[in-house]
Enzyme design. Structure first.
Site, PDB file in Angstrom:
ATOM      1  N   SER A  20       0.866  -1.178   0.000  1.00  0.00           N
ATOM      2  CA  SER A  20       0.000   0.000   0.000  1.00  0.00           C
ATOM      3  C   SER A  20       0.904   1.230   0.000  1.00  0.00           C
ATOM      4  CB  SER A  20      -0.837  -0.011   1.283  1.00  0.00           C
ATOM      5  OG  SER A  20      -1.461   1.231   1.499  1.00  0.00           O
ATOM      6  N   TYR A  58      -1.150  -0.790  10.799  1.00  0.00           N
ATOM      7  CA  TYR A  58      -1.207  -1.043   9.342  1.00  0.00           C
ATOM      8  C   TYR A  58       0.092  -0.572   8.682  1.00  0.00           C
ATOM      9  CZ  TYR A  58      -3.446  -1.075   4.659  1.00  0.00           C
ATOM     10  OH  TYR A  58      -3.781  -1.310   3.344  1.00  0.00           O
TER      11      TYR A  58
HETATM   12  N1  NAP Z   1      -8.810  -0.765  -0.650  1.00  0.00           N
HETATM   13  C1  NAP Z   1      -7.780   0.076  -0.633  1.00  0.00           C
HETATM   14  O1  NAP Z   1      -7.968   1.297  -0.750  1.00  0.00           O
HETATM   15  C2  NAP Z   1      -6.378  -0.470  -0.478  1.00  0.00           C
HETATM   16  C3  NAP Z   1      -5.310   0.425  -0.673  1.00  0.00           C
HETATM   17  C4  NAP Z   1      -4.014  -0.037  -0.534  1.00  0.00           C
HETATM   18  C5  NAP Z   1      -3.771  -1.368  -0.240  1.00  0.00           C
HETATM   19  N2  NAP Z   1      -4.819  -2.210  -0.048  1.00  0.00           N
HETATM   20  C6  NAP Z   1      -4.504  -3.617   0.278  1.00  0.00           C
HETATM   21  O2  NAP Z   1      -5.144  -4.453  -0.666  1.00  0.00           O
HETATM   22  C7  NAP Z   1      -5.413  -5.733  -0.083  1.00  0.00           C
HETATM   23  C8  NAP Z   1      -6.875  -6.086  -0.322  1.00  0.00           C
HETATM   24  O3  NAP Z   1      -7.672  -5.116   0.345  1.00  0.00           O
HETATM   25  P1  NAP Z   1      -9.209  -4.849  -0.011  1.00  0.00           P
HETATM   26  O4  NAP Z   1      -9.383  -3.387  -0.108  1.00  0.00           O
HETATM   27  O5  NAP Z   1      -9.660  -5.708  -1.131  1.00  0.00           O
HETATM   28  O6  NAP Z   1      -9.884  -5.325   1.377  1.00  0.00           O
HETATM   29  P2  NAP Z   1     -11.247  -6.068   1.649  1.00  0.00           P
HETATM   30  O7  NAP Z   1     -12.272  -5.723   0.624  1.00  0.00           O
HETATM   31  O8  NAP Z   1     -11.552  -5.828   3.091  1.00  0.00           O
HETATM   32  O9  NAP Z   1     -10.877  -7.600   1.445  1.00  0.00           O
HETATM   33  C9  NAP Z   1     -10.008  -8.259   2.315  1.00  0.00           C
HETATM   34  C10 NAP Z   1      -9.863  -9.714   1.869  1.00  0.00           C
HETATM   35  O10 NAP Z   1      -8.998 -10.382   2.809  1.00  0.00           O
HETATM   36  C11 NAP Z   1      -9.703 -11.496   3.344  1.00  0.00           C
HETATM   37  N3  NAP Z   1      -9.372 -11.696   4.746  1.00  0.00           N
HETATM   38  C12 NAP Z   1      -9.574 -10.833   5.782  1.00  0.00           C
HETATM   39  N4  NAP Z   1      -9.180 -11.392   6.935  1.00  0.00           N
HETATM   40  C13 NAP Z   1      -8.706 -12.625   6.618  1.00  0.00           C
HETATM   41  C14 NAP Z   1      -8.185 -13.699   7.379  1.00  0.00           C
HETATM   42  N5  NAP Z   1      -8.075 -13.625   8.714  1.00  0.00           N
HETATM   43  N6  NAP Z   1      -7.812 -14.827   6.744  1.00  0.00           N
HETATM   44  C15 NAP Z   1      -7.943 -14.932   5.409  1.00  0.00           C
HETATM   45  N7  NAP Z   1      -8.433 -13.964   4.625  1.00  0.00           N
HETATM   46  C16 NAP Z   1      -8.829 -12.826   5.230  1.00  0.00           C
HETATM   47  C17 NAP Z   1     -11.196 -11.162   3.179  1.00  0.00           C
HETATM   48  O11 NAP Z   1     -12.022 -12.329   3.070  1.00  0.00           O
HETATM   49  P3  NAP Z   1     -12.839 -12.953   4.297  1.00  0.00           P
HETATM   50  O12 NAP Z   1     -13.279 -11.820   5.164  1.00  0.00           O
HETATM   51  O13 NAP Z   1     -13.932 -13.762   3.696  1.00  0.00           O
HETATM   52  O14 NAP Z   1     -11.838 -13.857   4.925  1.00  0.00           O
HETATM   53  C18 NAP Z   1     -11.176 -10.451   1.839  1.00  0.00           C
HETATM   54  O15 NAP Z   1     -11.182 -11.403   0.797  1.00  0.00           O
HETATM   55  C19 NAP Z   1      -5.048  -5.605   1.403  1.00  0.00           C
HETATM   56  O16 NAP Z   1      -3.775  -6.176   1.631  1.00  0.00           O
HETATM   57  C20 NAP Z   1      -5.012  -4.094   1.626  1.00  0.00           C
HETATM   58  O17 NAP Z   1      -4.155  -3.745   2.686  1.00  0.00           O
HETATM   59  C21 NAP Z   1      -6.107  -1.803  -0.160  1.00  0.00           C
END
Ligand code: NAP
Length: 267
Positions: free
Chosen positions: A135, A148
């Protein structure tokens, strides 16, 4: 690496960015092993992706031993995309010690242990690629984000170090670093706005960036508008200035809104 016919293990597959990464990889002909905690959501995603032969493996990466079990159950893996993550948003004292451990485990330890389990076979085959979704919070620290920040700075450092070990031996290691993502994912779900003038990106661009990282063996692909890419680069080089700027009233207000937007169970 050409993705067509390759097996790709994707964690966090059911999330906002995971779904877009899954679509991008499947669109290039990869056979996916999709992982998250909910079987039903994984099955529905596998059924809607282009191509055939996609599989699902349920894993709670916050549990000890889960990363190694997932790697074993996934079988032969050509590409790992370690994307699962928790927002870890709030003051340090808002978290119990167990919650701190959980965020560290899901965001940092599990990607490390999956890589440890998977790369020896990649080295034997003479090819493979590991992608770690970090990120811009791995470059710029902000209020109510210390846990984070620790995981995302840590993941970048881990990946770059690992690349120096594996790159010369034929296995690629890349970091994908998104900024604020609109429409889906943890930032969009928090319902907060990015600080003025920073701009946002889309899940689809993160999917494209992941494909680019693998196909062109990129060290890091930053997915954000130019002004945010430039600012984060400057912030990384000058922490004394960026920490002062982020500590001001505007930074505090924006961070509070993001932290308060995340549901309690995502701690
Ligand atoms: N969205 C943004 O703006 C953004 C920006 C920069 C970086 N990121 C990074 O991108 C990645 C994806 O983020 P996102 O925005 O798609 O988040 P999200 O929509 O909250 O999705 C998170 C994913 O991780 C899974 N997860 C959560 N806890 C888990 C656990 N204990 N074991 C296994 N799986 C787990 C969730 O599935 P379940 O809950 O079903 O397990 C879901 O599939 C992350 O690493 C985040 O830090 C996101």
């Amino acid at each position: 690496m050409e993705l067509s016919g390759r097996s790709a293990l994707l964690t966090g597959a059911t999330g906002g960015l995971g779904r877009a990464i899954a679509a991008a990889l499947a669109g290039r002909g990869a056979k996916l092993i999709l992982s998250a905690r909910k079987q039903e959501a994984l099955d529905a995603l596998a059924a809607e992706l282009p191509g055939e032969g996609h599989r699902t493996v349920v894993a709670d990466l916050g549990e000890p031993g889960a990363a190694e079990r997932l790697a074993a159950e996934a079988g032969e893996v050509d590409v790992l995309v370690a994307n699962a993550g928790l927002p870890g948003a709030g003051l340090l004292t808002d978290f119990t010690p167990e919650q701190v451990t959980r965020v560290l485990r899901v965001n940092l330890e599990a990607p490390m242990l999956m890589a440890r389990a998977l790369y020896p076979a990649m080295l034997e085959r003479g090819s493979g690629h590991l992608v770690f979704v970090s990120s811009l919070s791995g470059k710029v620290a902000s209020p109510r984000t210390s846990i984070y920040n620790a995981t995302k700075f840590g993941l970048r450092g881990f990946a770059f170090g690992l690349r120096t070990d594996l790159g010369p031996r034929g296995v690629g290691v890349s970091v994908v670093s998104p900024g604020f993502v609109r429409e889906a994912g943890m930032f969009a779900e928090a319902g907060a706005k990015p600080p003025p003038g920073m701009g946002t990106t889309t899940p689809e661009k993160v999917g494209e960036a992941t494909v680019k990282a693998i196909e062109r063996d990129k060290v890091e692909v930053v997915v954000a508008p130019l002004q945010l890419r430039a600012m984060s680069h400057f912030a990384l080089a000058t922490p004394s200035i960026s920490v002062r700027a982020q500590s001001g009233a505007a930074g505090q207000k924006a961070a509070k809104a993001v932290a308060e937007g995340h549901p309690e169970h995502k701690r």
